[in-house]
Design a protein around this motif. Sequence first.
Motif, short mmCIF file in Angstrom:
data_model
loop_
_atom_site.label_atom_id
_atom_site.label_comp_id
_atom_site.label_asym_id
_atom_site.label_seq_id
_atom_site.Cartn_x
_atom_site.Cartn_y
_atom_site.Cartn_z
N ARG A 25 0.86 -1.19 0.00
CA ARG A 25 0.00 0.00 0.00
C ARG A 25 0.89 1.24 0.00
N GLU A 26 0.34 2.33 -0.40
CA GLU A 26 1.07 3.60 -0.45
C GLU A 26 1.70 3.91 0.90
N GLY A 27 3.00 4.19 0.88
CA GLY A 27 3.71 4.59 2.10
C GLY A 27 4.21 3.44 2.96
N ALA A 28 3.88 2.20 2.61
CA ALA A 28 4.33 1.06 3.41
C ALA A 28 5.84 0.89 3.28
N ILE A 29 6.45 0.38 4.33
CA ILE A 29 7.86 0.02 4.29
C ILE A 29 7.91 -1.45 3.89
N ALA A 30 8.73 -1.74 2.87
CA ALA A 30 8.75 -3.09 2.33
C ALA A 30 10.17 -3.59 2.12
N VAL A 31 10.31 -4.90 2.23
CA VAL A 31 11.54 -5.57 1.81
C VAL A 31 11.32 -5.89 0.34
N CYS A 32 12.17 -5.33 -0.50
CA CYS A 32 12.05 -5.51 -1.94
C CYS A 32 13.28 -6.21 -2.49
N PHE A 33 13.07 -6.96 -3.54
CA PHE A 33 14.15 -7.62 -4.26
C PHE A 33 14.20 -6.99 -5.63
N ILE A 34 15.29 -6.28 -5.92
CA ILE A 34 15.41 -5.61 -7.22
C ILE A 34 16.78 -5.88 -7.80
N ASP A 35 16.75 -6.43 -8.99
CA ASP A 35 17.97 -6.72 -9.75
C ASP A 35 19.02 -7.48 -8.93
N GLY A 36 18.56 -8.52 -8.23
CA GLY A 36 19.47 -9.40 -7.53
C GLY A 36 19.87 -8.98 -6.13
N GLU A 37 19.30 -7.88 -5.62
CA GLU A 37 19.64 -7.40 -4.28
C GLU A 37 18.38 -7.09 -3.47
N VAL A 93 11.08 1.91 -10.35
CA VAL A 93 11.02 0.54 -10.84
C VAL A 93 10.43 0.56 -12.24
N THR A 94 11.12 -0.07 -13.18
CA THR A 94 10.65 -0.14 -14.57
C THR A 94 10.46 -1.60 -14.95
N GLN A 95 9.93 -1.82 -16.13
CA GLN A 95 9.72 -3.19 -16.60
C GLN A 95 11.04 -3.91 -16.85
N GLU A 96 12.11 -3.16 -17.01
CA GLU A 96 13.42 -3.76 -17.23
C GLU A 96 14.02 -4.33 -15.94
N ASN A 97 13.52 -3.91 -14.79
CA ASN A 97 14.03 -4.40 -13.51
C ASN A 97 13.44 -5.77 -13.17
N GLN A 98 14.25 -6.60 -12.55
CA GLN A 98 13.76 -7.82 -11.91
C GLN A 98 13.31 -7.35 -10.53
N PHE A 99 12.01 -7.38 -10.24
CA PHE A 99 11.49 -6.74 -9.03
C PHE A 99 10.37 -7.55 -8.42
N ILE A 100 10.45 -7.76 -7.11
CA ILE A 100 9.33 -8.30 -6.34
C ILE A 100 9.30 -7.60 -4.98
N ILE A 101 8.12 -7.44 -4.45
CA ILE A 101 7.97 -6.99 -3.07
C ILE A 101 7.91 -8.25 -2.24
N TRP A 102 8.96 -8.49 -1.47
CA TRP A 102 9.12 -9.73 -0.72
C TRP A 102 8.20 -9.77 0.50
N GLY A 103 7.97 -8.61 1.14
CA GLY A 103 7.10 -8.55 2.30
C GLY A 103 6.98 -7.13 2.83
N ILE A 104 5.98 -6.91 3.65
CA ILE A 104 5.71 -5.61 4.24
C ILE A 104 6.15 -5.62 5.70
N VAL A 105 6.87 -4.58 6.10
CA VAL A 105 7.34 -4.48 7.48
C VAL A 105 6.15 -4.14 8.38
N THR A 106 5.97 -4.92 9.44
CA THR A 106 4.88 -4.67 10.38
C THR A 106 5.39 -4.20 11.73
N HIS A 107 6.64 -4.58 12.08
CA HIS A 107 7.26 -4.17 13.35
C HIS A 107 8.75 -4.02 13.14
#
Length: 71
Positions: free
Chosen positions: A8-20, A52-66
């Motif tokens: 959701r907008e403004g959430a803190i997330a663990v993201c995986f982008i381009d291998g990191e 983030v563009t379509q050229e990136n390898q990108f996933i939102i791995w999870g949302i920080v709750t605490h």
Amino acid sequence: IDKSLEPREGAIAVCFIDGEFTLKQIHFEREGGSVVAVWLQPHNESFQPIKVTQENQFIIWGIVTHSIRSF
């Protein structure tokens, strides 16, 4: 980290982008009700936001709750 939550907008997330993994705040750029871009905003002003563009390898791995911090 909760992997079952929808990003959701403004959430803190663990993201995986381009291998990191990175921890960023999510922002959605919308146009006419549709998401046209996703931005990853760092809290550290030394770093630039990531668009983030379509050229990136990108996933939102999870949302920080605490957060438990020790320095």
